[in-house]
Scaffold this motif. Structure first.
Motif, mmCIF file in Angstrom:
data_model
loop_
_atom_site.group_PDB
_atom_site.id
_atom_site.type_symbol
_atom_site.label_atom_id
_atom_site.label_comp_id
_atom_site.label_asym_id
_atom_site.label_seq_id
_atom_site.Cartn_x
_atom_site.Cartn_y
_atom_site.Cartn_z
ATOM 1 N N TYR A 298 0.828 -1.204 0.000
ATOM 2 C CA TYR A 298 0.000 0.000 0.000
ATOM 3 C C TYR A 298 0.864 1.257 0.000
ATOM 4 O O TYR A 298 0.644 2.181 -0.793
ATOM 5 N N HIS A 299 1.853 1.301 0.865
ATOM 6 C CA HIS A 299 2.705 2.484 0.957
ATOM 7 C C HIS A 299 3.551 2.644 -0.314
ATOM 8 O O HIS A 299 3.774 3.772 -0.768
ATOM 9 N N SER A 300 3.996 1.536 -0.869
ATOM 10 C CA SER A 300 4.765 1.619 -2.115
ATOM 11 C C SER A 300 3.905 2.139 -3.252
ATOM 12 O O SER A 300 4.377 2.909 -4.102
ATOM 13 N N TRP A 301 2.645 1.728 -3.286
ATOM 14 C CA TRP A 301 1.747 2.203 -4.332
ATOM 15 C C TRP A 301 1.500 3.705 -4.220
ATOM 16 O O TRP A 301 1.446 4.412 -5.222
ATOM 17 N N VAL A 302 1.342 4.203 -2.995
ATOM 18 C CA VAL A 302 1.140 5.646 -2.796
ATOM 19 C C VAL A 302 2.342 6.419 -3.331
ATOM 20 O O VAL A 302 2.187 7.427 -4.039
ATOM 21 N N THR A 303 3.536 5.968 -3.003
ATOM 22 C CA THR A 303 4.737 6.642 -3.491
ATOM 23 C C THR A 303 4.897 6.458 -4.995
ATOM 24 O O THR A 303 5.313 7.385 -5.705
ATOM 25 N N LEU A 304 4.557 5.270 -5.481
ATOM 26 C CA LEU A 304 4.703 4.994 -6.906
ATOM 27 C C LEU A 304 3.790 5.880 -7.745
ATOM 28 O O LEU A 304 4.180 6.317 -8.844
ATOM 29 N N SER A 305 2.601 6.182 -7.260
ATOM 30 C CA SER A 305 1.669 7.001 -8.036
ATOM 31 C C SER A 305 2.230 8.397 -8.270
ATOM 32 O O SER A 305 2.202 8.908 -9.395
ATOM 33 N N SER A 306 2.767 9.026 -7.235
ATOM 34 C CA SER A 306 3.367 10.351 -7.411
ATOM 35 C C SER A 306 4.663 10.264 -8.200
ATOM 36 O O SER A 306 5.007 11.184 -8.956
ATOM 37 N N THR A 307 5.378 9.158 -8.071
ATOM 38 C CA THR A 307 6.609 8.980 -8.839
ATOM 39 C C THR A 307 6.319 8.928 -10.330
ATOM 40 O O THR A 307 6.985 9.609 -11.131
ATOM 41 N N MET A 308 5.335 8.130 -10.728
ATOM 42 C CA MET A 308 5.022 7.984 -12.142
ATOM 43 C C MET A 308 4.482 9.270 -12.742
ATOM 44 O O MET A 308 4.822 9.639 -13.877
ATOM 45 N N ILE B 14 -2.728 27.565 -1.265
ATOM 46 C CA ILE B 14 -3.756 27.822 -2.275
ATOM 47 C C ILE B 14 -4.714 26.641 -2.408
ATOM 48 O O ILE B 14 -5.463 26.543 -3.380
ATOM 49 N N GLY B 15 -4.643 25.741 -1.435
ATOM 50 C CA GLY B 15 -5.607 24.649 -1.374
ATOM 51 C C GLY B 15 -5.271 23.431 -2.206
ATOM 52 O O GLY B 15 -6.139 22.582 -2.425
ATOM 53 N N ILE B 16 -4.025 23.309 -2.669
ATOM 54 C CA ILE B 16 -3.627 22.147 -3.473
ATOM 55 C C ILE B 16 -2.737 21.253 -2.621
ATOM 56 O O ILE B 16 -1.620 21.637 -2.249
ATOM 57 N N THR B 17 -3.207 20.088 -2.302
ATOM 58 C CA THR B 17 -2.451 19.130 -1.510
ATOM 59 C C THR B 17 -2.547 17.755 -2.162
ATOM 60 O O THR B 17 -3.233 17.579 -3.172
ATOM 61 N N GLY B 18 -1.860 16.807 -1.561
ATOM 62 C CA GLY B 18 -1.962 15.437 -2.057
ATOM 63 C C GLY B 18 -0.950 15.099 -3.131
ATOM 64 O O GLY B 18 0.250 15.372 -2.994
ATOM 65 N N LEU B 19 -1.437 14.536 -4.221
ATOM 66 C CA LEU B 19 -0.576 13.952 -5.240
ATOM 67 C C LEU B 19 0.215 14.991 -6.028
ATOM 68 O O LEU B 19 1.413 14.813 -6.263
ATOM 69 N N PHE B 20 -0.418 16.070 -6.436
ATOM 70 C CA PHE B 20 0.220 16.996 -7.373
ATOM 71 C C PHE B 20 1.483 17.656 -6.819
ATOM 72 O O PHE B 20 2.500 17.707 -7.527
ATOM 73 N N PRO B 21 1.485 18.198 -5.592
ATOM 74 C CA PRO B 21 2.739 18.799 -5.095
ATOM 75 C C PRO B 21 3.892 17.806 -5.031
ATOM 76 O O PRO B 21 5.033 18.155 -5.344
ATOM 77 N N LYS B 22 3.596 16.565 -4.623
ATOM 78 C CA LYS B 22 4.656 15.556 -4.576
ATOM 79 C C LYS B 22 5.158 15.233 -5.978
ATOM 80 O O LYS B 22 6.370 15.062 -6.198
ATOM 81 N N ALA B 23 4.239 15.140 -6.932
ATOM 82 C CA ALA B 23 4.636 14.875 -8.307
ATOM 83 C C ALA B 23 5.474 16.018 -8.865
ATOM 84 O O ALA B 23 6.388 15.808 -9.676
ATOM 85 N N LEU B 24 5.188 17.236 -8.441
ATOM 86 C CA LEU B 24 5.950 18.389 -8.917
ATOM 87 C C LEU B 24 7.400 18.320 -8.457
ATOM 88 O O LEU B 24 8.321 18.673 -9.202
ATOM 89 N N ILE B 25 7.611 17.867 -7.241
ATOM 90 C CA ILE B 25 8.976 17.714 -6.737
ATOM 91 C C ILE B 25 9.695 16.609 -7.500
ATOM 92 O O ILE B 25 10.884 16.723 -7.828
ATOM 93 N N SER B 26 8.987 15.526 -7.813
ATOM 94 C CA SER B 26 9.580 14.472 -8.641
ATOM 95 C C SER B 26 9.926 15.002 -10.026
ATOM 96 O O SER B 26 10.961 14.646 -10.605
ATOM 97 N N THR B 27 9.072 15.867 -10.558
ATOM 98 C CA THR B 27 9.341 16.484 -11.859
ATOM 99 C C THR B 27 10.618 17.291 -11.822
ATOM 100 O O THR B 27 11.426 17.257 -12.765
ATOM 101 N N TYR B 28 10.821 18.024 -10.743
ATOM 102 C CA TYR B 28 12.012 18.867 -10.601
ATOM 103 C C TYR B 28 13.291 18.044 -10.689
ATOM 104 O O TYR B 28 14.286 18.474 -11.278
ATOM 105 N N LEU B 29 13.270 16.852 -10.096
ATOM 106 C CA LEU B 29 14.469 16.015 -10.118
ATOM 107 C C LEU B 29 14.620 15.232 -11.416
ATOM 108 O O LEU B 29 15.744 14.902 -11.809
ATOM 109 N N SER B 30 13.510 14.914 -12.069
ATOM 110 C CA SER B 30 13.584 13.998 -13.213
ATOM 111 C C SER B 30 13.757 14.692 -14.558
ATOM 112 O O SER B 30 14.211 14.058 -15.516
ATOM 113 N N PHE B 31 13.395 15.979 -14.671
ATOM 114 C CA PHE B 31 13.475 16.606 -15.993
ATOM 115 C C PHE B 31 14.913 16.846 -16.426
ATOM 116 O O PHE B 31 15.226 16.835 -17.624
ATOM 117 N N PHE B 32 15.818 17.071 -15.476
ATOM 118 C CA PHE B 32 17.183 17.456 -15.816
ATOM 119 C C PHE B 32 17.938 16.373 -16.591
ATOM 120 O O PHE B 32 18.498 16.648 -17.661
#
Length: 292
Positions: A89-99, A152-170
């Motif tokens: 379960y915990h791996s799936w939560v992290t995997l969703s934001s990772t993908m 601004i009321g945005i929590t959950g998956l998107f902020p975590k995915a944004l941090i993953s984006t920051y590391l993965s785009f380079f």
């Protein structure tokens, strides 16, 4: 068979060496606490008994490999996958934001690379800033991103995915730039001789030449994306995800659970890198490449 043996034997030897060293460090790091327990209990165990005790403490400084393996097996196969105690379960939560972050990062990296290759101004102005952005520690950026989006009321998956984006785009951007510029001058002149347009040169020459570079950089990017997702879970006070398991384990000194979560994260990383590698091989074969 020989080829498989050549791969399995070296890896098995290295793993065995790591396990032996791990047991040794566990005994050394857990030894002082165990000696204090034995002194308070008035016991004087022999060497073998003492070593066994250092490898069986409920909250060791460094858990022994078998303790981690037992906890990993229990929390993976002996509880329901949707349970809050399940590493699945915990791996799936992290995997969703990772993908999600990896998808964003890959798309952003490719777009940046295409722009840099085709516009000299972007190469001179944007590339230095891209490189400089990676010098900022992710541990400093993650809390700011989480706080700003929460305001601004945005929590959950998107902020975590944004941090993953920051590391993965380079890595994708750098690898794709290298790949798009990899065709030799002779091949570019040949396309010019055929009176090919810039779009035809891009799709028929530059893109096929860049694919090996792209998939190699995507392997780095997907691992970085996973790291970003785990780090993003730390400042949010998340109750689910590998980062949340690490955080809760550190609060309650559950070192065995922490190491089991690290093993789960490592297996997720191996799975993701293997999937990218398989996608790369399938793509190359579909384009006429020789199988490795």
């Amino acid at each position: 068979m020989d080829r498989l043996r050549d791969k399995v034997v070296p890896v098995s030897v290295i793993v065995a060496m790591i396990v032996v060293v791990w047991y040794g460090f566990a005994a050394v790091l857990n030894g002082p606490f165990q000696r204090d327990l034995d002194r308070r209990a008035g016991e004087t165990p022999g060497f073998v008994e003492f070593m066994v005790k250092t490898w069986s403490q409920p909250k060791p400084t460094l858990p022994a490999p078998h303790q981690v393996a037992q906890n990993f097996f229990k929390t993976t196969f002996q509880v329901k996958p949707w349970s809050a105690r399940s590493l699945v379960y915990h791996s799936w939560v992290t995997l969703s934001s990772t993908m999600l972050g990896f998808a964003f990062g890959t798309a952003l990296g490719i777009l940046i690379a295409v722009g840099i290759v085709h516009f000299l101004a972007l190469d001179r102005s944007l590339m230095p800033w891209i490189i400089a952005s990676q010098t900022i520690p992710i541990l400093a950026i993650a809390p700011m991103v989480i706080v700003v989006f929460a305001a601004i009321g945005i929590t959950g998956l998107f902020p975590k995915a944004l941090i993953s984006t920051y590391l993965s785009f380079f890595p994708v951007a750098v690898g794709m730039v290298k790949g798009l510029r990899s065709p030799e001058v002779m091949h570019l002149d040949l396309m010019h001789t055929y009176n090919a347009s810039a779009a035809q040169t891009f799709w028929k020459l530059r893109v096929p030449a860049s694919l090996p570079f792209l998939f190699a950089s995507m392997k780095v990017a997907v691992a970085a994306s996973l790291v970003g997702a785990i780090v993003a879970e730390l400042p949010t006070g998340a109750v689910a995800g590998i980062g949340a398991k690490l955080l809760s384990g550190s609060y309650y000194s559950q070192t065995i659970e922490m190491w089991a979560a690290l093993v789960a994260g490592s297996l997720v990383a191996v799975l993701l890198v293997a999937m990218v590698g398989a996608a790369g091989r399938i793509t190359e074969r579909a384009m006429g490449g020789r199988p490795a």
